[in-house]
Design an enzyme around this catalytic site. Structure first.
Site, PDB file in Angstrom:
ATOM      1  N   ASP A  29     -14.630  14.680  79.588  1.00 39.58           N
ATOM      2  CA  ASP A  29     -13.608  15.363  80.394  1.00 39.58           C
ATOM      3  C   ASP A  29     -13.872  16.858  80.390  1.00 39.58           C
ATOM      4  O   ASP A  29     -13.904  17.518  81.438  1.00 39.58           O
ATOM      5  CB  ASP A  29     -12.227  15.053  79.804  1.00 39.58           C
ATOM      6  CG  ASP A  29     -11.105  15.747  80.559  1.00 39.58           C
ATOM      7  OD1 ASP A  29     -11.139  15.736  81.800  1.00 39.58           O
ATOM      8  OD2 ASP A  29     -10.204  16.301  79.903  1.00 39.58           O
TER       9      ASP A  29
ATOM     10  N   LYS B 292     -20.440  14.444  68.032  1.00 40.42           N
ATOM     11  CA  LYS B 292     -20.091  15.395  66.970  1.00 40.42           C
ATOM     12  C   LYS B 292     -20.383  14.669  65.661  1.00 40.42           C
ATOM     13  O   LYS B 292     -19.520  14.513  64.785  1.00 40.42           O
ATOM     14  CB  LYS B 292     -18.606  15.798  67.122  1.00 40.42           C
ATOM     15  CG  LYS B 292     -18.156  16.931  66.230  1.00 40.42           C
ATOM     16  CD  LYS B 292     -18.635  18.314  66.684  1.00 40.42           C
ATOM     17  CE  LYS B 292     -18.273  19.356  65.639  1.00 40.42           C
ATOM     18  NZ  LYS B 292     -18.841  20.685  65.930  1.00 40.42           N
TER      19      LYS B 292
ATOM     20  N   ASP C 282     -15.748  19.473  83.534  1.00 45.97           N
ATOM     21  CA  ASP C 282     -15.118  20.648  84.159  1.00 45.97           C
ATOM     22  C   ASP C 282     -16.028  21.874  84.027  1.00 45.97           C
ATOM     23  O   ASP C 282     -16.148  22.674  84.956  1.00 45.97           O
ATOM     24  CB  ASP C 282     -13.755  20.964  83.517  1.00 45.97           C
ATOM     25  CG  ASP C 282     -12.584  20.381  84.315  1.00 45.97           C
ATOM     26  OD1 ASP C 282     -12.751  19.298  84.912  1.00 45.97           O
ATOM     27  OD2 ASP C 282     -11.492  20.999  84.333  1.00 45.97           O
TER      28      ASP C 282
ATOM     29  N   TYR D 220      -8.420   8.984  73.875  1.00 49.30           N
ATOM     30  CA  TYR D 220      -7.405   8.817  74.923  1.00 49.30           C
ATOM     31  C   TYR D 220      -6.554   7.560  74.709  1.00 49.30           C
ATOM     32  O   TYR D 220      -5.410   7.501  75.141  1.00 49.30           O
ATOM     33  CB  TYR D 220      -8.068   8.712  76.300  1.00 49.30           C
ATOM     34  CG  TYR D 220      -8.349  10.026  76.983  1.00 49.30           C
ATOM     35  CD1 TYR D 220      -9.033  11.042  76.323  1.00 49.30           C
ATOM     36  CD2 TYR D 220      -7.950  10.243  78.300  1.00 49.30           C
ATOM     37  CE1 TYR D 220      -9.304  12.234  76.958  1.00 49.30           C
ATOM     38  CE2 TYR D 220      -8.227  11.433  78.944  1.00 49.30           C
ATOM     39  CZ  TYR D 220      -8.906  12.423  78.274  1.00 49.30           C
ATOM     40  OH  TYR D 220      -9.182  13.609  78.911  1.00 49.30           O
TER      41      TYR D 220
ATOM     42  N   ASP E  13     -20.486  21.011  70.793  1.00 52.87           N
ATOM     43  CA  ASP E  13     -20.292  22.466  70.909  1.00 52.87           C
ATOM     44  C   ASP E  13     -21.567  23.122  71.452  1.00 52.87           C
ATOM     45  O   ASP E  13     -21.532  23.960  72.351  1.00 52.87           O
ATOM     46  CB  ASP E  13     -19.838  23.086  69.574  1.00 52.87           C
ATOM     47  CG  ASP E  13     -20.620  22.592  68.360  1.00 52.87           C
ATOM     48  OD1 ASP E  13     -21.455  21.672  68.510  1.00 52.87           O
ATOM     49  OD2 ASP E  13     -20.405  23.119  67.251  1.00 52.87           O
TER      50      ASP E  13
HETATM   51  C1  LIG Z   1      -5.411  13.894  84.440  1.00 48.02           C
HETATM   52  C2  LIG Z   1      -6.211  13.460  83.250  1.00 48.02           C
HETATM   53  C3  LIG Z   1      -5.594  12.242  82.640  1.00 48.02           C
HETATM   54  C4  LIG Z   1      -7.686  13.237  83.580  1.00 48.02           C
HETATM   55  C5  LIG Z   1      -8.477  12.953  82.298  1.00 48.02           C
HETATM   56  O1  LIG Z   1      -8.284  13.637  81.285  1.00 48.02           O
HETATM   57  O2  LIG Z   1      -9.286  12.037  82.318  1.00 48.02           O
HETATM   58  C6  LIG Z   1      -8.403  14.359  84.313  1.00 48.02           C
HETATM   59  O3  LIG Z   1      -8.490  15.519  83.578  1.00 48.02           O
HETATM   60  C7  LIG Z   1      -9.772  13.902  84.751  1.00 48.02           C
HETATM   61  O4  LIG Z   1     -10.743  14.587  84.424  1.00 48.02           O
HETATM   62  O5  LIG Z   1      -9.866  12.894  85.462  1.00 48.02           O
HETATM   63 MG   LIG Z   2     -10.445  16.415  83.576  1.00 45.34          MG
END
Ligand SMILES: CC(C)[C@H](C(=O)O)[C@@H](O)C(=O)O
Ligand SMILES: [Mg+2]
Ligand SMILES: NC(=O)c1ccc[n+]([C@@H]2O[C@H](COP(=O)([O-])OP(=O)(O)OC[C@H]3O[C@@H](n4cnc5c(N)ncnc54)[C@H](O)[C@@H]3O)[C@@H](O)[C@H]2O)c1
Length: 359
Positions: free
Chosen positions: A247, A191, A251, A141, A223
């Site tokens: 990240d 990885k 999710d 990032y 993975d």
């Molecule tokens: C919006 C984005 C910059 C952020 C990230 O990738 O960290 C989001 O996806 C998160 O998970 O907080």
């Molecule tokens: Mg995110």
């Protein structure tokens, strides 16, 4: 001493969900929580007023705050801004970087009442309680060099995945300490079969391990970790990983809990100052409709009370209130299932507040 709290509603559903979380924060204030609450602009909302996603005024307020509550930033309205530095997401990354919020805690907890709402079989997720510890101020990032440039007659995009030993060590310590307080199992995700940066990551985790003899350290390639998360998620206790893998995996973990609308987060620096936000984004597809799930944001307030304000009793009170409301069968659309009552964002806020007051 009165502590400062900064609320940054942001974009999309951000204002709707932070409004509900702010009501809970005010209720805590009424019960003696000694805080001063102010609001600020971040992301697209800030760009529209100041021409930049992280105005100096917001950064100053953020630096002065013990805890920051963020909704979410971004949306199609700002996706066409050519200068990446002006995009809403850069505002968020700027706060994380400027305040040194390197330790991102993303707990994926499946409330028993929501086991049916998960896209996985209820028996796979019932009782799930995973803590993802994501490094937040380094990795791909922020690595340099980065950019898009012309090379040999075509455009080339590039980023740099970089971690120093000290960066790996400090997030490693957060994760080992977290594991010590929980189930004493730590899985480091990398990885290392391909990327040098994660060979170093694995080495540093191994080097730390003898200092935490009560914690069982294991390693997994990212993975496989993605696959294991949906195959048998309860094998995990604490997971530690870098910025981008964290990240993505968080999710995925969100869906184990029934909805991304259930996953709160804390982003902490060395001094316990923190930003608290749901893991989801600004959900432009449902913004302004009063249907978004505010629980991840409300649960983020609980994390703020626990990790930055040293008020564990108030934190538990909020978490219990959320549990009660789910017991009553109230659900926003994203977690609705047969036999439950679908409510709006504001109705969910009302119900959590009432349950909080009733205790
Ligand atoms: C919006 C984005 C910059 C952020 C990230 O990738 O960290 C989001 O996806 C998160 O998970 O907080
Ligand atoms: Mg995110
Ligand atoms: N921390 C942040 O501020 C953050 C995090 C992720 C994405 N974003 C930004 O948000 C924008 C949209 O991104 P995206 O669509 O990839 O991800 P998203 O998380 O905003 O939405 C993904 C899906 O989940 C749903 N969803 C998300 N939160 C919900 C909630 N509380 N209740 C009910 N449903 C919910 C949305 O309606 C959508 O269908 C982009 O601009 C992105 O950069 C911001």
């Amino acid at each position: 001493m009165t502590q400062k709290i900064l609320v940054l509603p942001g974009d999309g559903i951000g204002p709707e969900i932070t409004a509900q979380a702010s009501r809970i924060l005010s209720a805590c204030q009424a019960r003696g929580l000694d805080v001063e609450i102010e609001e600020g602009l971040l992301g697209g909302a800030a760009y529209d007023v100041h021409g930049e996603p992280l105005p100096a005024e917001t950064l100053e307020k953020a630096q002065a705050a013990r805890g920051i509550l963020l909704g979410a930033v971004g949306g199609p309205k700002w996706d066409k801004i050519e200068d990446l530095a002006k995009r809403p997401e850069k505002g968020l990354l700027g706060v994380r970087k400027q305040l040194g919020l390197f330790g991102n805690l993303r707990p994926a907890i499946t409330y028993p009442q929501l086991a049916q709402a998960s896209s996985l079989k209820p028996e796979l997720v019932a009782g799930l309680d995973i803590m993802i510890v994501r490094e937040l101020t380094g990795g791909i990032y922020f690595g340099q060099p980065r950019g898009i440039e012309e090379r040999d007659g075509e455009r080339v995009g590039f980023n740099t995945y970089v971690y120093s030993e000290s960066e790996i060590e400090r997030i490693g310590r957060v994760a080992f300490e977290m594991a010590q307080k929980r189930g004493k199992k730590l899985c480091s995700v990398d990885k290392a079969n391909v990327l040098e940066v994660t060979i170093l990551w694995r080495e540093v985790m191994e080097r730390l391990a003898p200092e935490y003899p009560d914690v069982e350290l294991s390693h997994m390639y990212v993975d496989n970790a993605a696959m294991q998360l949906v195959r048998a998620p309860k094998q995990f206790d604490v997971v530690v990983t870098g910025n981008m893998f964290g990240d993505i995996l968080s999710d995925a973990a969100a869906m184990l809990t029934g909805s991304i609308g259930m996953l709160p987060s804390a982003s902490l620096n060395e001094s316990g100052q923190g930003m608290y936000e749901p893991c989801h984004g600004s959900a432009p597809d449902i913004a302004g409709q009063n249907v978004a799930n505010p629980l991840a944001t409300i649960l983020s307030v609980a994390m703020m009370l626990r990790y930055s304000l040293n008020e564990p009793a108030l934190a538990s009170r909020i978490e219990k209130a959320v549990g009660r409301v789910l017991d009553e069968g109230l659900r926003t659309a994203d977690i609705a299932s047969e036999g439950t009552r679908t409510v709006s964002t504001t109705e969910m806020g009302d119900a959590v507040l009432a349950a909080f007051e009733r205790q």
